[in-house]
Motif scaffolding. Structure first.
Motif, PDB file in Angstrom:
ATOM      1  N   TYR A  26      45.043  17.896  50.957  1.00 35.69           N
ATOM      2  CA  TYR A  26      44.545  19.266  50.938  1.00 35.69           C
ATOM      3  C   TYR A  26      44.365  19.775  49.513  1.00 35.69           C
ATOM      4  N   ARG A  27      45.300  19.471  48.613  1.00 36.81           N
ATOM      5  CA  ARG A  27      45.152  19.920  47.224  1.00 36.81           C
ATOM      6  C   ARG A  27      43.956  19.233  46.564  1.00 36.81           C
ATOM      7  N   LEU A  28      43.811  17.945  46.781  1.00 38.62           N
ATOM      8  CA  LEU A  28      42.689  17.229  46.180  1.00 38.62           C
ATOM      9  C   LEU A  28      41.352  17.684  46.762  1.00 38.62           C
ATOM     10  N   SER A  29      41.368  18.169  48.003  1.00 46.67           N
ATOM     11  CA  SER A  29      40.111  18.590  48.630  1.00 46.67           C
ATOM     12  C   SER A  29      39.437  19.710  47.860  1.00 46.67           C
ATOM     13  N   ALA A  30      40.228  20.510  47.124  1.00 46.43           N
ATOM     14  CA  ALA A  30      39.634  21.577  46.310  1.00 46.43           C
ATOM     15  C   ALA A  30      38.799  21.003  45.179  1.00 46.43           C
ATOM     16  N   ARG A  34      45.865  24.362  32.978  1.00 42.17           N
ATOM     17  CA  ARG A  34      46.889  25.344  33.369  1.00 42.17           C
ATOM     18  C   ARG A  34      48.124  25.253  32.481  1.00 42.17           C
ATOM     19  N   LEU A  35      48.515  24.041  32.125  1.00 45.29           N
ATOM     20  CA  LEU A  35      49.693  23.872  31.271  1.00 45.29           C
ATOM     21  C   LEU A  35      49.460  24.485  29.891  1.00 45.29           C
ATOM     22  N   ARG A  36      48.269  24.283  29.342  1.00 41.98           N
ATOM     23  CA  ARG A  36      47.963  24.847  28.024  1.00 41.98           C
ATOM     24  C   ARG A  36      47.898  26.374  28.079  1.00 41.98           C
ATOM     25  N   LEU A  37      47.367  26.910  29.165  1.00 37.45           N
ATOM     26  CA  LEU A  37      47.294  28.357  29.315  1.00 37.45           C
ATOM     27  C   LEU A  37      48.693  28.958  29.505  1.00 37.45           C
ATOM     28  N   THR A  38      49.552  28.255  30.210  1.00 36.47           N
ATOM     29  CA  THR A  38      50.924  28.744  30.415  1.00 36.47           C
ATOM     30  C   THR A  38      51.627  28.922  29.081  1.00 36.47           C
ATOM     31  N   ASP A  39      51.398  28.007  28.157  1.00 38.21           N
ATOM     32  CA  ASP A  39      51.976  28.101  26.820  1.00 38.21           C
ATOM     33  C   ASP A  39      51.537  29.393  26.127  1.00 38.21           C
ATOM     34  N   HIS A  56      50.284  26.512  40.498  1.00 39.38           N
ATOM     35  CA  HIS A  56      49.584  25.226  40.402  1.00 39.38           C
ATOM     36  C   HIS A  56      48.289  25.235  41.211  1.00 39.38           C
ATOM     37  N   SER A  57      47.621  26.380  41.236  1.00 39.75           N
ATOM     38  CA  SER A  57      46.402  26.514  42.021  1.00 39.75           C
ATOM     39  C   SER A  57      45.184  26.054  41.213  1.00 39.75           C
ATOM     40  N   ARG A  58      44.128  25.702  41.934  1.00 41.35           N
ATOM     41  CA  ARG A  58      42.883  25.322  41.259  1.00 41.35           C
ATOM     42  C   ARG A  58      42.386  26.487  40.407  1.00 41.35           C
ATOM     43  N   LEU A  59      42.017  26.172  39.164  1.00 44.42           N
ATOM     44  CA  LEU A  59      41.594  27.217  38.239  1.00 44.42           C
ATOM     45  C   LEU A  59      40.184  27.017  37.729  1.00 44.42           C
ATOM     46  N   TRP A  60      39.779  25.809  37.425  1.00 40.12           N
ATOM     47  CA  TRP A  60      38.619  25.561  36.555  1.00 40.12           C
ATOM     48  C   TRP A  60      37.352  26.263  37.026  1.00 40.12           C
ATOM     49  N   ASN A  61      37.112  26.348  38.338  1.00 37.76           N
ATOM     50  CA  ASN A  61      35.866  26.974  38.801  1.00 37.76           C
ATOM     51  C   ASN A  61      36.097  28.029  39.867  1.00 37.76           C
ATOM     52  N   ARG A  62      37.300  28.589  39.911  1.00 37.88           N
ATOM     53  CA  ARG A  62      37.591  29.542  40.980  1.00 37.88           C
ATOM     54  C   ARG A  62      36.884  30.875  40.732  1.00 37.88           C
ATOM     55  N   ASN A  63      36.633  31.603  41.799  1.00 41.17           N
ATOM     56  CA  ASN A  63      36.114  32.956  41.685  1.00 41.17           C
ATOM     57  C   ASN A  63      37.276  33.892  41.369  1.00 41.17           C
ATOM     58  N   VAL A  64      37.195  34.587  40.261  1.00 44.57           N
ATOM     59  CA  VAL A  64      38.280  35.473  39.818  1.00 44.57           C
ATOM     60  C   VAL A  64      38.231  36.754  40.639  1.00 44.57           C
ATOM     61  N   ILE A  65      39.313  37.036  41.344  1.00 45.25           N
ATOM     62  CA  ILE A  65      39.374  38.224  42.195  1.00 45.25           C
ATOM     63  C   ILE A  65      39.602  39.476  41.361  1.00 45.25           C
ATOM     64  N   ASP A  66      40.565  39.407  40.456  1.00 46.30           N
ATOM     65  CA  ASP A  66      40.898  40.572  39.623  1.00 46.30           C
ATOM     66  C   ASP A  66      40.149  40.446  38.298  1.00 46.30           C
ATOM     67  N   GLN A  67      38.924  40.906  38.272  1.00 51.74           N
ATOM     68  CA  GLN A  67      38.074  40.710  37.106  1.00 51.74           C
ATOM     69  C   GLN A  67      38.357  41.750  36.023  1.00 51.74           C
TER      70      GLN A  67
END
Length: 324
Positions: free
Chosen positions: A40-44, A91-96, A232-243
């Motif tokens: 399921y995670r890879l399906s994203a 995500r790891l780099r952004l967390t830093d 640990h959610s998909r980030l690279w191409n997600r639609n940002v809800i809180d713009q």
């Protein structure tokens, strides 16, 4: 509705993907990823490689599409894995960087409010009346009351030694410079949104943002980004809800590239805000250069479905201002 999808073994999951047109070069490696990461995670990450069909048109006569179960010709399992690994490191780099920003904001807010009252965060008078008394839905509590409950809960659950030590020595109420260390980014963002406008302006201007409403929206969006990274959610191409909002054209030059409806809804704008604020917090940092190097390693797949940083909302020529 009854759920009618049966449990499938890892071998059956892989077989289903191949039936749908996905190519698997190394079956043992593919099974290992299914076992370790999960279907399921890879399906994203293989979703963009599915065949899309037009099912209608919207009021602007733009096509409405729906994903089918089939993959575009030439899709390989490894493409999804590479996207997953790229996204994980992103995500790891952004967390830093988000950690640095959050800690700096804790100091900014505690220093500003604490100057007038060590317990400023406990008093309604500290905050803007309209913002603090705002209510939503049927909840009888206003923003200040809800924030107080959240704040008290986080202080109560804190296991930090400095909190226990302070309470043993000085009593149950924590001054803002102690309490702030128990809060998360969301609590911090909510507090900022309740502050009086002159106080919001002072902090916003420190980060080179003249419009306090813009900066308030940036903090809210960064909290959204932090939650995506933390879960640990998909980030690279997600639609940002809180713009986030953007300043007026010309106020912050790099923002001008994002005055576009589609780019506002993509994560590259949030990455750019993180870059902007990190450079204020740590002027000599090399974080933004390291992130750029990672972005430039975007795993472009060799298939009929072309993907690139543009799918993240990267504007043309972003490299020119990224390292300035």
């Amino acid at each position: 509705m009854a759920y009618d999808r049966p449990w499938k073994s890892f071998q059956e999951q892989l077989a289903l993907l191949t039936v749908r047109g996905m190519q698997v070069g190394d079956e043992s490696a593919a099974l290992e990823y299914l076992e370790r990461v999960g279907y399921y995670r890879l399906s994203a990450y293989w979703y963009p490689f599915r065949v899309f069909e037009t099912v209608g048109h919207d009021r602007h006569d733009r096509p409405i599409t729906r994903a089918t179960d089939q993959f575009v010709p030439g899709t390989q399992f490894v493409y999804a894995v590479r996207l997953y690994l790229f996204d994980k490191e992103l995500r790891l780099r952004l967390t830093d960087a988000l950690e640095r920003i959050e800690i700096a904001l804790r100091v900014d807010i505690a220093y500003l409010l604490g100057e007038s009252d060590a317990f400023a965060h406990l008093h309604r008078a500290t905050f803007h009346p309209s913002f603090a008394r705002r209510k939503s839905g049927r909840d009888p509590r206003d923003s200040f009351e809800k924030w107080q409950e959240r704040c008290e809960g986080m202080e109560r659950r804190s296991k930090e030694d400095f909190v226990k030590h302070y309470r043993q020595k000085h009593g149950p109420r924590l001054p803002i410079w102690v309490a702030v260390e128990t809060w998360d980014f969301g609590t911090l963002s909510q507090l900022f949104a309740m502050m009086k406008v002159p106080d919001q302006i002072r902090i916003a201007q420190k980060y080179g943002v003249q419009d306090w409403k813009v900066f308030q929206s940036w903090l809210r969006s960064l909290n959204y980004l932090r939650n995506v990274c933390a879960h640990h959610s998909r980030l690279w191409n997600r639609n940002v809800i809180d713009q986030p909002r953007l300043p007026k054209p010309g106020e912050i030059v790099w923002c001008d590239a994002f005055h576009d409806e589609q780019r506002l809804a993509r994560p590259f704008l949030l990455l750019s805000i993180v870059r902007h604020m990190t450079l204020v917090v740590c002027p000599n940092t090399g974080w933004h250069r390291r992130l750029q190097a990672h972005l430039e390693r975007f795993p472009v797949p060799h298939s009929r479905r072309r993907l690139s940083l543009e799918d993240m909302g990267a504007p043309p020529g972003w490299e020119r201002w990224w390292t300035e």
